[in-house]
Design an enzyme around this catalytic site. Structure first.
Site, PDB file in Angstrom:
ATOM      1  N   GLY A  66       0.341  -1.016  -0.250  1.00 49.59           N
ATOM      2  CA  GLY A  66       0.047  -0.602   0.288  1.00 49.59           C
ATOM      3  C   GLY A  66       1.018   1.278  -0.223  1.00 49.59           C
ATOM      4  N   ASP A 126      11.935 -13.319   8.878  1.00 51.21           N
ATOM      5  CA  ASP A 126      13.751 -13.829   8.077  1.00 51.21           C
ATOM      6  C   ASP A 126      14.890 -13.699   8.597  1.00 51.21           C
ATOM      7  OD1 ASP A 126      11.615 -14.370   6.107  1.00 51.21           O
ATOM      8  OD2 ASP A 126      11.693 -12.044   5.436  1.00 51.21           O
ATOM      9  N   GLU A 133      12.508 -19.957  -0.346  1.00 50.63           N
ATOM     10  CA  GLU A 133      12.350 -19.806  -1.559  1.00 50.63           C
ATOM     11  C   GLU A 133      12.907 -18.812  -2.237  1.00 50.63           C
ATOM     12  OE1 GLU A 133       8.486 -16.906   0.418  1.00 50.63           O
ATOM     13  OE2 GLU A 133      10.265 -15.740   1.578  1.00 50.63           O
ATOM     14  N   ARG A 189       3.936 -18.121  10.250  1.00 46.44           N
ATOM     15  CA  ARG A 189       4.079 -17.180  10.871  1.00 46.44           C
ATOM     16  C   ARG A 189       3.080 -17.116  11.406  1.00 46.44           C
ATOM     17  NH1 ARG A 189       4.104 -13.444   6.101  1.00 46.44           N
ATOM     18  NH2 ARG A 189       1.909 -12.472   6.233  1.00 46.44           N
TER      19      ARG A 189
HETATM   20  O1  F6P Z   1       8.880 -11.166   5.202  1.00 48.15           O
HETATM   21  C1  F6P Z   1       8.243 -12.264   6.227  1.00 48.15           C
HETATM   22  C2  F6P Z   1       7.722 -13.384   4.420  1.00 48.15           C
HETATM   23  O2  F6P Z   1       7.236 -14.139   5.492  1.00 48.15           O
HETATM   24  C3  F6P Z   1       8.594 -13.650   3.678  1.00 48.15           C
HETATM   25  O3  F6P Z   1       9.124 -15.188   4.706  1.00 48.15           O
HETATM   26  C4  F6P Z   1       7.632 -14.041   3.213  1.00 48.15           C
HETATM   27  O4  F6P Z   1       8.758 -13.621   1.669  1.00 48.15           O
HETATM   28  C5  F6P Z   1       6.487 -13.248   2.970  1.00 48.15           C
HETATM   29  O5  F6P Z   1       7.086 -12.471   4.487  1.00 48.15           O
HETATM   30  C6  F6P Z   1       5.572 -13.942   3.135  1.00 48.15           C
HETATM   31  O6  F6P Z   1       4.612 -12.100   2.037  1.00 48.15           O
HETATM   32  P1  F6P Z   1       3.139 -12.526   1.597  1.00 48.15           P
HETATM   33  O7  F6P Z   1       2.154 -12.456   3.983  1.00 48.15           O
HETATM   34  O8  F6P Z   1       2.677 -10.884   1.708  1.00 48.15           O
HETATM   35  O9  F6P Z   1       2.883 -13.310   0.855  1.00 48.15           O
END
Ligand code: F6P
Length: 358
Positions: free
Chosen positions: A76, A140, A235, A285
């Site tokens: 955003g 991360d 990733e 997460r």
């Molecule tokens: O920065 C944290 C993270 O979980 C990264 O490891 C991952 O690439 C990204 O955010 C994923 O983002 P989103 O939740 O926007 O898909």
């Protein structure tokens, strides 16, 4: 009138955000200060504002609760990160509007909890005149200046659990199992999860890989009578001479993902082994923070209040080898903290015979 401070959570969520909110609000209350929670990331400071006082009852159970009670935003108007190492200056009107919102709430300081994107925004707001301190959050673990960010330990715990589970099913079926984990441009989660879970191959962004190297490791295992292999792939891992795998950046940073599927496909093609791919994704997460993260969040939150009390703004709380201290925000965002190639994590993995793809 008592001192009022604000607290905001920005970027992707992770376990421990609520534990920091609790620590900040409790330490503030102990000094007789009020804490105002800004909702939905920095956007909550803009008119019409979304902010509420955090009273004692709001703090019940927060130490262990995942997510953030304040909500967050990772894309955003406040996107300050646009790519690998690229940042964007926020427009002056947006900085002005944010500062007005901050002043309208009568705040004496703002605690910004976030990763490199949020710390980049915090630095710009600080340079614009706002009294801000940062708290380093990200699964991360890629923020410079702190030994560890909070959220990382919880994400690794989730990834290790996945590797442990994949070990038993891989062995039962004589399969290759590929686990793709998060971490963006840093291989911390993959390295820790791979080492702690006993992976045979770990592929990270810091070391470009080749399929020859990966398949050679599988062949060696087959020859030794081990008919299953666990591959942990970050990733952000990429082939020698190749690019990152993911979507094009839209309204913020690019989304990485998909390299695990490619690795699984190529490994099956080259080795003829039955191969399965698992993408752990946002499971990393979610949920409750680990013991380590609960402690780290508590130390970080209370120290953020000390920084505000001492009017030491423009700094990020950090875990250093001397204890919990702070570093200038500008230092924390200067470079991404990636896995050093000369670290014990790498040398110990090689000593064990773990294939790192090179
Ligand atoms: O920065 C944290 C993270 O979980 C990264 O490891 C991952 O690439 C990204 O955010 C994923 O983002 P989103 O939740 O926007 O898909």
């Amino acid at each position: 009138m008592s001192t009022r401070i604000g607290i905001v959570t920005g970027g992707g969520d992770c376990p421990g955000l609520n534990a920091v909110i609790r620590a900040v609000a409790k330490a503030a209350a102990k000094r007789g200060w009020e804490t105002i929670g800004i909702e939905g990331g920095y956007e909550g400071l803009l008119h019409p504002q979304r902010a509420r006082e955090l009273d004692y009852h709001d703090l019940d159970g927060l130490l262990t609760r995942g997510g953030t009670i304040l909500g967050t935003a990772s894309r955003g108007r406040f996107s300050a990160k646009v790519g690998h190492g690229e940042t964007r200056d926020l427009p002056t009107e947006l900085l002005d509007e944010t500062q007005r919102g901050f002043e309208d709430l009568g705040l004496a300081g703002l605690v910004s909890i976030g990763g490199d994107g949020s710390m980049t925004i915090a630095q710009q707001l600080f340079e614009h005149g706002m009294p801000i301190v940062g708290v380093p959050k990200t699964i991360d673990n890629d923020l410079t200046g702190t030994v560890m960010t909070f959220g990382f330990d919880s994400a690794v715990a989730c990834a290790v659990d996945a590797v442990d589970r994949l070990q038993t099913t891989a062995k039962s079926h004589n399969r290759v199992m590929v686990l793709e984990v998060m971490g963006r441009y840093a291989g911390w989660i993959a390295m820790f999860a791979g080492v702690a879970g006993g992976a045979d191959v770990i592929l990270i962004p810091e070391i470009p890989f080749s399929y020859e190297s990966v398949c050679e490791k599988i062949a060696q295992r087959e020859a030794a009578g081990k008919h299953f292999t666990i591959i942990v792939v970050a990733e952000g891992a990429r082939l020698v001479g190749g690019g990152f795998v993911g979507d094009e950046a839209t309204n913020g940073e690019a989304r990485l993902g998909g390299v695990g599927e490619q690795v699984g496909h190529e490994v099956a093609r080259h080795t003829g082994k039955e191969t399965r791919v698992m993408v752990l994704g946002h499971l990393q997460r979610g949920g409750s923070p680990t013991m380590m993260d609960r402690v780290l969040c508590t130390l970080f939150g209370t120290y953020a209040i000390e920084l505000i009390a001492e009017q030491r703004f423009g700094r990020m709380v950090a875990w250093t080898y001397e204890g919990i201290r702070s570093v200038p925000l500008v230092e924390a965002i200067e470079t991404l903290k990636t896995v050093p190639l000369e670290s014990s994590l790498i040398s110990s993995s090689r000593a064990l015979g773990i294939c790192l793809g090179d």
